[in-house]
Design an enzyme around this catalytic site. Structure first.
Site, PDB file in Angstrom:
ATOM      1  N   ASP A 311       4.481-108.825  44.175  1.00 54.68           N
ATOM      2  CA  ASP A 311       5.877-108.504  43.818  1.00 54.68           C
ATOM      3  C   ASP A 311       6.757-108.522  45.075  1.00 54.68           C
ATOM      4  OD1 ASP A 311       8.151-107.984  42.377  1.00 54.68           O
ATOM      5  OD2 ASP A 311       7.567-105.975  41.743  1.00 54.68           O
ATOM      6  N   GLY A 330      12.790-103.037  45.223  1.00 50.18           N
ATOM      7  CA  GLY A 330      11.901-104.114  45.669  1.00 50.18           C
ATOM      8  C   GLY A 330      11.575-104.008  47.133  1.00 50.18           C
TER       9      GLY A 330
HETATM   10  O1  DOR Z   1      11.261-103.847  42.460  1.00 53.77           O
HETATM   11  C1  DOR Z   1      11.435-104.886  41.843  1.00 53.77           C
HETATM   12  N1  DOR Z   1      12.161-105.894  42.374  1.00 53.77           N
HETATM   13  N2  DOR Z   1      10.918-105.023  40.620  1.00 53.77           N
HETATM   14  C2  DOR Z   1      11.219-106.062  39.821  1.00 53.77           C
HETATM   15  O2  DOR Z   1      10.744-106.112  38.728  1.00 53.77           O
HETATM   16  C3  DOR Z   1      12.168-107.105  40.288  1.00 53.77           C
HETATM   17  C4  DOR Z   1      12.195-107.169  41.748  1.00 53.77           C
HETATM   18  C5  DOR Z   1      13.337-107.970  42.296  1.00 53.77           C
HETATM   19  O3  DOR Z   1      13.635-109.046  41.799  1.00 53.77           O
HETATM   20  O4  DOR Z   1      13.939-107.532  43.300  1.00 53.77           O
HETATM   21 ZN    ZN Z   2       8.894-106.710  37.646  1.00 54.42          ZN
END
Ligand code: DOR
Ligand code: ZN
Length: 437
Positions: A311, A330
């Protein structure tokens, strides 16, 4: 000496047995054995890697990467993200479709695929959106994307949950017909409206709105039932809650075609780090408790969780250097994945190097149906592999990572194990911390 052949001297396959030499020629493993080097026909045409003490593994495959191109090039590009991937030991990545424009049609997925091939550091497989514009209202043209030059194998609305059960059911039926996988970001949006942190004591103390674990667990339970009825392959993205594992265990035992991933950060970090209010730790799904991370580790060791996926979610400074509620969720992951996995799973004895190959390479390649990745280290197989120094230690510095963004939650942390070289079909893509073009 740089040549078209590659001789790896004295590495241990999967960290097991006596050290061996590997001769890589014409993109495949041509020979494996003790002391191959002495009998080489064209020594000048052969680059040698002295691999004393190193472990050789099949190249890593990441089912969950955000490369941000098109539209988010202030955070990452296909070129910089590919560099981060190669340096992290990856030979294939799946690029999530929450770009701008969204990868919900053949034009965008073909662009991402072509650009990945031009950069050439790692196989870039675009993930197609399940719904048009990730809006959750109408199915995207899954068949057209699957049949396109990008050959899309996996579809996801990641960042958003495909919440409508009728739409999800239809998507799974198409997935069965097309022989592709639906990867679900399992989060009931009605339960997480305004949520900021795992619902529990830490969020209560910090005054952050709670994000219930049940928002994940309920969607996974529902989707397992829908996948069962459709006979479809369902993949659950970034499992974060211990209770989700029990749902997965039951569904697998009942024969549902469901697989699941865990991120390195959900193996290592808990909501205890939130007390700093530093948005670098804000992520979706949120960091949960110590009993959740412990459950993730056990489930990964047992295979209830199939694989690790990063991720990798780069964000520009302005999206993170702000108050918690306004920050984007993220964190970076490609260059730290192996080290965090070694720290959380190998060092405590939960996984050996054979297990690392399983969760970082073999299982993700199988889940996505990649025929030439995650293959055994054997003569005649693709020369797509990663050399790891298991005894190295390094200190994470966000500014030194290859990503354009620097939002790593591991800043200043000392971590074990380092990627020494990454090889894609016989060609070195990264060596000793540098990219090879
Ligand atoms: O923390 C996250 N960031 N979770 C997600 O599902 C999407 C991702 C992002 O695109 O920044
Ligand atoms: Zn996600």
């Amino acid at each position: 000496m740089t040549g078209s052949n590659l001789l790896i001297k004295g590495a241990r396959l999967y960290g097991e047995g006596d050290p061996v030499d590997l001769l890589l020629a014409d993109g495949v493993i041509a020979e494996i054995g003790p002391e191959i080097g002495t009998g080489l026909e064209n020594p000048d045409d052969t680059e040698v890697i002295e691999a004393d003490g190193l472990v050789v593994l099949p190249g890593f495959v990441d089912l969950h990467t955000h490369l941000r191109e098109p539209g988010g090039e202030d955070a990452e590009t296909i070129e910089t993200g590919s560099a981060a991937a190669a340096l992290g030991g990856f030979t294939a990545v799946f690029a999530m479709p929450n770009t701008d424009p969204v990868a919900d049609n053949a034009v965008i997925v073909e662009h991402v695929h072509r650009r990945g091939a031009e950069v050439g550091l790692v196989d870039v497989h675009p993930v197609g959106a399940v719904t048009v514009g990730l809006a959750g209202e109408r199915l995207a043209e899954l068949g057209t994307m699957a049949a396109s030059g990008a050959g899309v194998r996996m579809f996801s609305d990641d960042g958003h949950c495909v919440h409508d059960p009728v739409l999800m059911r239809r998507a799974l039926e198409y997935a069965t017909a097309l022989d592709v996988v639906i990867a679900q970001h399992a989060e009931d949006p009605r339960m997480t409206d305004g949520a900021q942190a795992h619902e529990g004591a830490v969020a209560a103390r910090l005054g952050l709105a709670g994000w219930p674990a049940a928002a994940e667990e309920t969607i996974v339970a529902r989707d397992c039932a829908l996948a069962r009825d459709a006979g479809a392959a369902l993949h659950v993205c970034h499992v974060s809650s211990a209770r989700t594992i029990e749902v997965l265990r039951a569904a697998k035992a009942a024969g549902v075609r469901v697989s699941a991933e865990v991120t390195p950060h959900h193996l290592l970090l808990t909501d205890a780090v939130l007390t700093s209010y530093d948005p670098v730790n804000k992520v979706n799904p949120p960091l949960r408790t110590g009993s959740d991370t412990a459950a993730m580790r056990t489930a990964l060791a047992e295979g209830v969780i199939d694989c690790v996926a990063t991720d990798h979610a780069p964000h520009p400074a302005q999206a993170k250097d702000c108050e918690w509620a306004a920050a984007r969720p993220g964190m970076l992951g490609l260059q730290t994945a192996l080290s965090v996995l070694v720290h959380t799973m190998v060092e405590p004895g939960l996984l050996d190097w054979r297990g690392v190959a399983r969760v970082l390479s073999e299982r993700p390649a199988e889940i996505a149906g990649l025929p030439d990745q995650g293959r055994p280290l054997a003569v005649g197989e693709p020369a797509t592999l990663t050399l790891v120094d298991p005894d190295a230690q390094w200190t994470v510095r966000g500014a030194k990572l290859a990503s354009l963004a620097s939002n790593t939650p591991y800043e200043g942390m000392r971590l074990p194990a380092q990627v020494v070289a990454t090889v894609l079909r016989g060609r070195i893509t990264a060596r000793d911390g540098d990219i090879r073009k």
